[in-house]
Scaffold this active site. Structure first.
Site, PDB file in Angstrom:
ATOM      1  N   ASP A   1       5.427  26.361  11.410  1.00 41.57           N
ATOM      2  CA  ASP A   1       4.843  27.614  12.560  1.00 41.57           C
ATOM      3  C   ASP A   1       2.955  27.628  12.123  1.00 41.57           C
ATOM      4  O   ASP A   1       3.134  28.189  13.131  1.00 41.57           O
ATOM      5  CB  ASP A   1       5.581  28.573  12.734  1.00 41.57           C
ATOM      6  CG  ASP A   1       6.561  28.818  13.672  1.00 41.57           C
ATOM      7  OD1 ASP A   1       6.777  27.726  14.141  1.00 41.57           O
ATOM      8  OD2 ASP A   1       7.146  29.972  14.074  1.00 41.57           O
TER       9      ASP A   1
ATOM     10  N   LYS B   1       1.353  21.996  12.437  1.00 40.63           N
ATOM     11  CA  LYS B   1       1.214  20.933  12.089  1.00 40.63           C
ATOM     12  C   LYS B   1       1.520  20.136  13.026  1.00 40.63           C
ATOM     13  O   LYS B   1       0.945  18.831  13.146  1.00 40.63           O
ATOM     14  CB  LYS B   1       2.982  20.973  11.075  1.00 40.63           C
ATOM     15  CG  LYS B   1       1.934  21.978   9.434  1.00 40.63           C
ATOM     16  CD  LYS B   1       3.556  21.213   8.367  1.00 40.63           C
ATOM     17  CE  LYS B   1       4.556  21.972   8.905  1.00 40.63           C
ATOM     18  NZ  LYS B   1       4.711  23.241   9.725  1.00 40.63           N
ATOM     19  N   THR B   2       2.409  20.305  14.413  1.00 36.50           N
ATOM     20  CA  THR B   2       2.918  18.858  14.991  1.00 36.50           C
ATOM     21  C   THR B   2       1.086  19.160  16.523  1.00 36.50           C
ATOM     22  O   THR B   2       1.329  18.360  16.803  1.00 36.50           O
ATOM     23  CB  THR B   2       4.486  19.211  15.404  1.00 36.50           C
ATOM     24  OG1 THR B   2       5.534  19.237  14.315  1.00 36.50           O
ATOM     25  CG2 THR B   2       4.934  18.758  16.730  1.00 36.50           C
TER      26      THR B   2
ATOM     27  N   HIS C   1      10.783  21.891   7.335  1.00 33.45           N
ATOM     28  CA  HIS C   1      10.828  22.172   5.601  1.00 33.45           C
ATOM     29  C   HIS C   1      11.557  21.274   5.233  1.00 33.45           C
ATOM     30  O   HIS C   1      10.675  20.654   3.172  1.00 33.45           O
ATOM     31  CB  HIS C   1      10.771  23.720   5.474  1.00 33.45           C
ATOM     32  CG  HIS C   1      10.411  23.813   3.882  1.00 33.45           C
ATOM     33  ND1 HIS C   1       9.399  24.143   2.903  1.00 33.45           N
ATOM     34  CD2 HIS C   1      11.545  24.368   3.169  1.00 33.45           C
ATOM     35  CE1 HIS C   1       9.389  24.220   1.683  1.00 33.45           C
ATOM     36  NE2 HIS C   1      10.854  24.404   1.392  1.00 33.45           N
TER      37      HIS C   1
HETATM   38  N1  GTP Z   1      -3.435  30.074  18.850  1.00 35.68           N
HETATM   39  C1  GTP Z   1      -3.294  28.697  18.089  1.00 35.68           C
HETATM   40  N2  GTP Z   1      -1.743  28.972  17.810  1.00 35.68           N
HETATM   41  C2  GTP Z   1      -1.664  27.595  17.856  1.00 35.68           C
HETATM   42  C3  GTP Z   1      -2.080  27.189  17.021  1.00 35.68           C
HETATM   43  N3  GTP Z   1      -1.615  25.528  16.935  1.00 35.68           N
HETATM   44  C4  GTP Z   1      -0.340  25.938  17.108  1.00 35.68           C
HETATM   45  N4  GTP Z   1      -0.492  27.116  17.686  1.00 35.68           N
HETATM   46  C5  GTP Z   1       1.192  27.545  18.339  1.00 35.68           C
HETATM   47  O1  GTP Z   1       2.034  27.958  17.197  1.00 35.68           O
HETATM   48  C6  GTP Z   1       2.786  27.749  17.186  1.00 35.68           C
HETATM   49  C7  GTP Z   1       3.851  26.413  16.381  1.00 35.68           C
HETATM   50  O2  GTP Z   1       3.094  25.494  16.598  1.00 35.68           O
HETATM   51  P1  GTP Z   1       3.558  24.351  15.603  1.00 35.68           P
HETATM   52  O3  GTP Z   1       2.889  22.883  15.716  1.00 35.68           O
HETATM   53  O4  GTP Z   1       5.496  24.209  16.098  1.00 35.68           O
HETATM   54  O5  GTP Z   1       3.945  24.344  14.157  1.00 35.68           O
HETATM   55  P2  GTP Z   1       4.637  23.466  12.743  1.00 35.68           P
HETATM   56  O6  GTP Z   1       3.534  23.842  11.869  1.00 35.68           O
HETATM   57  O7  GTP Z   1       4.775  22.495  13.403  1.00 35.68           O
HETATM   58  O8  GTP Z   1       5.870  24.535  12.703  1.00 35.68           O
HETATM   59  P3  GTP Z   1       7.760  23.803  11.801  1.00 35.68           P
HETATM   60  O9  GTP Z   1       7.338  22.145  12.054  1.00 35.68           O
HETATM   61  O10 GTP Z   1       8.252  24.665  12.868  1.00 35.68           O
HETATM   62  O11 GTP Z   1       6.844  23.992  10.737  1.00 35.68           O
HETATM   63  C8  GTP Z   1       3.382  27.152  18.316  1.00 35.68           C
HETATM   64  O12 GTP Z   1       3.590  28.254  19.110  1.00 35.68           O
HETATM   65  C9  GTP Z   1       2.331  26.853  19.164  1.00 35.68           C
HETATM   66  O13 GTP Z   1       1.691  26.465  20.530  1.00 35.68           O
HETATM   67  C10 GTP Z   1      -3.666  27.058  17.627  1.00 35.68           C
HETATM   68  O14 GTP Z   1      -4.671  26.176  17.349  1.00 35.68           O
HETATM   69  N5  GTP Z   1      -3.823  28.182  17.968  1.00 35.68           N
HETATM   70 MG    MG Z   2       6.430  21.076  13.495  1.00 28.21          MG
END
Ligand code: GTP
Ligand code: MG
Length: 392
Positions: free
Chosen positions: A22, A25-26, A85
């Site tokens: 969270d 990354k994506t 993960h």
């Molecule tokens: N405020 C804010 N929220 C963000 C940002 N980038 C991601 N988020 C939020 O953080 C949450 C997780 O984002 P993801 O991109 O799914 O995170 P991840 O690291 O890919 O998560 P996993 O693949 O599950 O490990 C989502 O609700 C996004 O909208 C950012 O730059 N700013």
């Molecule tokens: Mg992801």
């Protein structure tokens, strides 16, 4: 049906995002493709296309779409965003992802978390020498001092793991705001890409070595045959070349070669490719097999290794292991059971680095320096390097 051929105009590198669940990354991966699409050197890949990471319906011969592809002014990148993960562990730790560099994504709001530390540790173990840090979600606070603290914390973590923590580029970004087109944060993504372009050096490619490709995936194309996909570990490959499929005990000829759906004249170390093999039955080849220049590698079952056993805090075991332990070994893309002999020590605790001898359940190509992961019950409990191979 002529497809546009892949033209090698820029050096190619493999990078990927890593970091705690969270932390974004994506979202960041999608934002990078959006910014570069606007620059005209990439195609925008929206969040849900990356996060789903399905096996793409075979349109010609194609590769797993967990990868996105883009170009900066100076380089061509394949970028892998691991969906979770466990996927990170599997692809990255086993070397399947073959990252030349990584973007460590850390939420500026949350700071370093257990998987941040674990990914850095494992990156170090598998030889990812260059990390660029994206302090993401920087849009979420006005408190620059808070972000300064997180930055210090990340630099300390990197230093503790043997990276040059003071020199590593740390860029404050917002993937989410850049995706929304906010110019301030679009610029932050540009800055991150510049840091990757300049800080991650072009790795040495073993082009002169005999060809080797660990098989990640096997597909069938109706009317054409069996295709294997993966990242070329070393050497080069051209249409018509003879190859051995180790594991399947087959020798055959390459009749098709593509990267990202585009035909290519020659695949080189570092490329993500799909290889069409003449006359190979679909069931004969599996993930974990190795396609190599005939006679260039000798598979073996027994080897010595140096292994780091993850501590309980890092997601590893909480109890010691002893000689006779039989976990799974992830070697390149293969997943093989192995018997562990700890020699005189006889036992080892989580958190220890130990020497061990291993006897695998089946032969795989092995060589000193090769990295691998040890897993048990679906989690990684160790990361190691082959020190010696015992043939016969
Ligand atoms: N405020 C804010 N929220 C963000 C940002 N980038 C991601 N988020 C939020 O953080 C949450 C997780 O984002 P993801 O991109 O799914 O995170 P991840 O690291 O890919 O998560 P996993 O693949 O599950 O490990 C989502 O609700 C996004 O909208 C950012 O730059 N700013
Ligand atoms: Mg992801």
């Amino acid at each position: 049906m002529s497809k546009t051929a892949y033209v090698r105009t820029k050096p190619h590198l493999n990078i990927g995002t890593m970091g705690h669940v969270d932390h974004g990354k994506t979202t960041l991966t999608a934002a990078i493709t959006k910014v570069l699409a606007e620059r005209g050197t990439g195609t925008f890949v929206p969040f849900d296309r990356i996060d789903r990471a399905p096996e793409e319906a075979a349109r010609g011969i194609t590769i797993n779409i967990a990868h996105v592809e883009y170009e900066t002014d100076t380089r061509h990148y394949a970028h892998v965003d691991m969906p979770g993960h466990a996927d990170y562990i599997k692809n990255m730790v086993t070397g399947a992802a073959q990252l030349d560099g990584a973007i460590l994504v850390v939420s500026a709001l949350d700071g370093i978390m257990p998987q941040t530390a674990e990914h850095v540790l494992l990156a170090r173990q598998v030889g990812v020498d260059h990390i660029v840090v994206a302090l993401n979600k920087a849009d979420g606070t006005q408190d620059e001092e808070l972000i300064d603290l997180v930055e210090l914390e990340v630099r300390d973590l990197l230093t503790a793991q043997g990276y040059p923590g003071d020199a590593v580029p740390v860029v404050r970004v917002s993937g989410l705001r850049a995706l929304a087109g906010d110019p301030r944060w679009t610029a932050s993504i540009e800055a991150l890409l510049d840091a990757v372009d300049t800080y991650v050096p072009m790795p040495e490619r073993y082009l002169d070595a005999p060809f080797l490709l660990p098989v990640e995936n096997v597909l069938t194309i109706t009317g054409r045959g069996t295709v294997v996909t993966g990242a070329v570990e070393r050497g080069t490959l051209r249409l018509g070349d003879r190859v051995s499929v180790l594991g399947a005990d087959i020798e055959t000829v390459v009749t098709g070669l593509e990267t990202f759906g585009k035909p290519m004249a020659e695949a080189q170390a570092g490329d993500n490719v799909a290889v069409l093999l003449r006359g190979v039955p679909r069931d004969a080849v599996r993930r974990g097999h190795v396609v190599a220049a005939p006679g260039s590698v000798v598979p073996a079952r027994r080897f010595s290794a140096r292994v780091y056993l993850l501590s309980g805090r890092e997601g590893g075991r909480t109890t010691p292991v002893a000689s006779g332990y039989r976990p799974q070994f992830y070697i390149r893309t293969a997943d093989v059971v192995g018997d562990v002999d700890l020699g005189e020590a006889g036992a080892a605790r989580p958190g220890d680095t130990v020497a061990m001898r291993v006897e695998l359940g089946r032969e795989v190509p092995l060589e000193p320096g090769l990295g691998f992961a040890i897993r048990e019950g679906g989690r990684t409990v160790g990361a190691g390097t082959v020190t010696d191979v015992h043939n016969g």
